[in-house]
Design a protein around this motif. Structure first.
Motif, PDB file in Angstrom:
ATOM      1  N   MET A 170       0.824  -1.222   0.012  1.00 53.44           N
ATOM      2  CA  MET A 170       0.045  -0.045   0.022  1.00 53.44           C
ATOM      3  C   MET A 170       0.828   1.271  -0.021  1.00 53.44           C
ATOM      4  O   MET A 170       0.373   2.346  -0.498  1.00 53.44           O
ATOM      5  CB  MET A 170      -1.014  -0.142   1.335  1.00 53.44           C
ATOM      6  CG  MET A 170      -1.884  -0.914   1.168  1.00 53.44           C
ATOM      7  SD  MET A 170      -3.025  -1.113  -0.077  1.00 53.44           S
ATOM      8  CE  MET A 170      -4.231   0.431   0.344  1.00 53.44           C
ATOM      9  N   ALA A 171       2.048   1.396   0.604  1.00 59.50           N
ATOM     10  CA  ALA A 171       2.921   2.439   0.566  1.00 59.50           C
ATOM     11  C   ALA A 171       3.100   3.157  -0.640  1.00 59.50           C
ATOM     12  O   ALA A 171       3.033   4.383  -0.645  1.00 59.50           O
ATOM     13  CB  ALA A 171       4.277   2.030   1.177  1.00 59.50           C
ATOM     14  N   PRO A 172       3.312   2.510  -1.870  1.00 63.30           N
ATOM     15  CA  PRO A 172       3.238   3.512  -3.185  1.00 63.30           C
ATOM     16  C   PRO A 172       2.175   4.226  -3.395  1.00 63.30           C
ATOM     17  O   PRO A 172       2.130   5.256  -4.330  1.00 63.30           O
ATOM     18  CB  PRO A 172       3.478   2.487  -4.181  1.00 63.30           C
ATOM     19  CG  PRO A 172       4.192   1.037  -3.402  1.00 63.30           C
ATOM     20  CD  PRO A 172       3.473   1.050  -2.204  1.00 63.30           C
ATOM     21  N   PHE A 173       0.847   4.149  -2.664  1.00 66.07           N
ATOM     22  CA  PHE A 173      -0.329   4.858  -3.283  1.00 66.07           C
ATOM     23  C   PHE A 173      -0.159   6.095  -2.085  1.00 66.07           C
ATOM     24  O   PHE A 173      -1.478   6.737  -2.391  1.00 66.07           O
ATOM     25  CB  PHE A 173      -1.434   3.723  -2.980  1.00 66.07           C
ATOM     26  CG  PHE A 173      -1.251   2.632  -4.048  1.00 66.07           C
ATOM     27  CD1 PHE A 173      -1.500   2.805  -5.224  1.00 66.07           C
ATOM     28  CD2 PHE A 173      -1.041   1.644  -3.594  1.00 66.07           C
ATOM     29  CE1 PHE A 173      -1.634   1.752  -6.195  1.00 66.07           C
ATOM     30  CE2 PHE A 173      -0.812   0.419  -4.789  1.00 66.07           C
ATOM     31  CZ  PHE A 173      -1.066   0.770  -5.788  1.00 66.07           C
ATOM     32  N   TYR A 174       0.440   6.145  -1.152  1.00 64.82           N
ATOM     33  CA  TYR A 174       0.220   7.177  -0.132  1.00 64.82           C
ATOM     34  C   TYR A 174       1.547   8.227  -0.242  1.00 64.82           C
ATOM     35  O   TYR A 174       2.752   7.711  -0.413  1.00 64.82           O
ATOM     36  CB  TYR A 174      -0.052   6.732   1.163  1.00 64.82           C
ATOM     37  CG  TYR A 174      -1.339   6.013   1.269  1.00 64.82           C
ATOM     38  CD1 TYR A 174      -2.364   6.724   1.551  1.00 64.82           C
ATOM     39  CD2 TYR A 174      -1.222   4.603   1.089  1.00 64.82           C
ATOM     40  CE1 TYR A 174      -3.677   6.016   1.445  1.00 64.82           C
ATOM     41  CE2 TYR A 174      -2.711   3.840   1.019  1.00 64.82           C
ATOM     42  CZ  TYR A 174      -3.905   4.705   1.421  1.00 64.82           C
ATOM     43  OH  TYR A 174      -4.948   4.105   1.387  1.00 64.82           O
ATOM     44  N   THR A 175       1.376   9.106   0.391  1.00 64.26           N
ATOM     45  CA  THR A 175       2.678  10.138   0.510  1.00 64.26           C
ATOM     46  C   THR A 175       3.244  10.240   1.632  1.00 64.26           C
ATOM     47  O   THR A 175       4.329  10.712   1.710  1.00 64.26           O
ATOM     48  CB  THR A 175       2.169  11.644   0.257  1.00 64.26           C
ATOM     49  OG1 THR A 175       1.186  12.159   1.171  1.00 64.26           O
ATOM     50  CG2 THR A 175       1.469  11.790  -1.394  1.00 64.26           C
ATOM     51  N   ASP A 176       2.570   9.633   2.602  1.00 61.05           N
ATOM     52  CA  ASP A 176       2.930   9.693   4.044  1.00 61.05           C
ATOM     53  C   ASP A 176       3.209   8.384   4.681  1.00 61.05           C
ATOM     54  O   ASP A 176       2.514   7.291   4.093  1.00 61.05           O
ATOM     55  CB  ASP A 176       2.407  10.499   4.925  1.00 61.05           C
ATOM     56  CG  ASP A 176       0.575  10.306   4.901  1.00 61.05           C
ATOM     57  OD1 ASP A 176       0.337   9.443   4.032  1.00 61.05           O
ATOM     58  OD2 ASP A 176       0.237  10.539   5.756  1.00 61.05           O
ATOM     59  N   LYS A 190     -10.477   4.743  -5.928  1.00 64.56           N
ATOM     60  CA  LYS A 190      -9.341   5.068  -7.138  1.00 64.56           C
ATOM     61  C   LYS A 190      -9.142   3.622  -7.795  1.00 64.56           C
ATOM     62  O   LYS A 190      -9.152   3.900  -9.093  1.00 64.56           O
ATOM     63  CB  LYS A 190      -8.203   5.418  -6.307  1.00 64.56           C
ATOM     64  CG  LYS A 190      -8.159   6.945  -5.939  1.00 64.56           C
ATOM     65  CD  LYS A 190      -7.050   7.766  -5.754  1.00 64.56           C
ATOM     66  CE  LYS A 190      -7.038   8.966  -5.340  1.00 64.56           C
ATOM     67  NZ  LYS A 190      -5.788   9.809  -5.658  1.00 64.56           N
ATOM     68  N   THR A 191      -9.448   2.439  -7.391  1.00 63.17           N
ATOM     69  CA  THR A 191      -9.129   1.359  -7.935  1.00 63.17           C
ATOM     70  C   THR A 191     -10.561   1.327  -9.110  1.00 63.17           C
ATOM     71  O   THR A 191     -10.202   0.733 -10.429  1.00 63.17           O
ATOM     72  CB  THR A 191      -8.985   0.195  -7.393  1.00 63.17           C
ATOM     73  OG1 THR A 191     -10.071  -0.234  -6.454  1.00 63.17           O
ATOM     74  CG2 THR A 191      -7.747   0.269  -6.482  1.00 63.17           C
ATOM     75  N   LYS A 192     -11.490   1.722  -8.604  1.00 60.01           N
ATOM     76  CA  LYS A 192     -12.869   1.622  -9.495  1.00 60.01           C
ATOM     77  C   LYS A 192     -12.754   2.432 -10.573  1.00 60.01           C
ATOM     78  O   LYS A 192     -13.130   2.064 -11.618  1.00 60.01           O
ATOM     79  CB  LYS A 192     -14.089   1.833  -8.626  1.00 60.01           C
ATOM     80  CG  LYS A 192     -14.238   0.485  -7.743  1.00 60.01           C
ATOM     81  CD  LYS A 192     -15.558   1.060  -6.855  1.00 60.01           C
ATOM     82  CE  LYS A 192     -15.805   0.034  -5.639  1.00 60.01           C
ATOM     83  NZ  LYS A 192     -16.719   0.254  -4.801  1.00 60.01           N
ATOM     84  N   MET A 193     -12.095   3.747 -10.454  1.00 57.97           N
ATOM     85  CA  MET A 193     -11.683   4.670 -11.371  1.00 57.97           C
ATOM     86  C   MET A 193     -11.047   4.280 -12.525  1.00 57.97           C
ATOM     87  O   MET A 193     -11.251   4.541 -13.791  1.00 57.97           O
ATOM     88  CB  MET A 193     -11.308   6.003 -10.847  1.00 57.97           C
ATOM     89  CG  MET A 193     -12.193   6.689 -10.157  1.00 57.97           C
ATOM     90  SD  MET A 193     -11.509   8.512  -9.631  1.00 57.97           S
ATOM     91  CE  MET A 193      -9.825   8.358  -9.887  1.00 57.97           C
ATOM     92  N   LYS A 213      -2.116   8.081   5.175  1.00 64.39           N
ATOM     93  CA  LYS A 213      -3.298   9.194   5.626  1.00 64.39           C
ATOM     94  C   LYS A 213      -3.676   9.687   4.188  1.00 64.39           C
ATOM     95  O   LYS A 213      -4.844  10.111   3.944  1.00 64.39           O
ATOM     96  CB  LYS A 213      -3.180   9.867   6.639  1.00 64.39           C
ATOM     97  CG  LYS A 213      -3.263   9.008   7.776  1.00 64.39           C
ATOM     98  CD  LYS A 213      -4.345   8.343   8.368  1.00 64.39           C
ATOM     99  CE  LYS A 213      -4.191   7.828   9.729  1.00 64.39           C
ATOM    100  NZ  LYS A 213      -5.433   6.436   9.746  1.00 64.39           N
ATOM    101  N   THR A 214      -2.613  10.128   3.490  1.00 67.57           N
ATOM    102  CA  THR A 214      -2.793  11.122   2.338  1.00 67.57           C
ATOM    103  C   THR A 214      -2.238  10.193   1.151  1.00 67.57           C
ATOM    104  O   THR A 214      -1.072   9.830   0.957  1.00 67.57           O
ATOM    105  CB  THR A 214      -1.921  12.285   2.572  1.00 67.57           C
ATOM    106  OG1 THR A 214      -1.978  12.924   3.812  1.00 67.57           O
ATOM    107  CG2 THR A 214      -1.980  13.216   1.236  1.00 67.57           C
ATOM    108  N   MET A 215      -3.593  10.103   0.115  1.00 69.17           N
ATOM    109  CA  MET A 215      -3.285   9.449  -0.986  1.00 69.17           C
ATOM    110  C   MET A 215      -2.490  10.297  -2.247  1.00 69.17           C
ATOM    111  O   MET A 215      -2.522  11.443  -1.984  1.00 69.17           O
ATOM    112  CB  MET A 215      -4.681   8.904  -1.759  1.00 69.17           C
ATOM    113  CG  MET A 215      -4.990   7.944  -0.738  1.00 69.17           C
ATOM    114  SD  MET A 215      -6.424   7.020  -1.441  1.00 69.17           S
ATOM    115  CE  MET A 215      -5.517   6.055  -2.375  1.00 69.17           C
TER     116      MET A 215
END
Length: 97
Positions: free
Chosen positions: A37-43, A89-92, A47-49
């Motif tokens: 999951m880390a590559p999808f978040y900035t922190d 976002k995956t649905k998008m 908490k911040t995608m």
């Protein structure tokens, strides 16, 4: 002797059942794997995608089997609900059931 065997069996059953109940669905989902999951978040607190473009880049960089696992988890009502922003976002991207 039978009492001892019965007691040992009861203890083993309690330990196995307790481990299964404690585990539940927590940690078994690909969406609960910090490394995935880390590559999808900035922190680091996740908490911040990332932006849509960065998200898509990270998504496409994953192995197909990892994407499939995440899509499946997003399709699960309980797991998907606890990761609703990610699953949206995956649905998008056409990635969730």
């Amino acid at each position: 002797m039978n009492f001892k065997m019965l007691t040992m069996g009861a203890i083993a059953l309690a330990m196995t059942s307790g481990a299964a109940l404690a585990g539940g669905s927590t940690g078994t989902s690909a969406l609960d794997d910090p490394a995935k999951m880390a590559p999808f978040y900035t922190d680091s607190s996740m908490k911040t995608m990332r932006s849509d473009e960065e998200f898509k880049t990270a998504w496409m960089a994953m192995k197909e089997e990892d994407r499939a696992s995440m899509k499946k988890d997003c399709g699960d009502n309980v797991i998907g609900k606890s990761h609703d922003s990610f699953c949206a976002k995956t649905k998008m991207l056409g990635g969730a059931n």
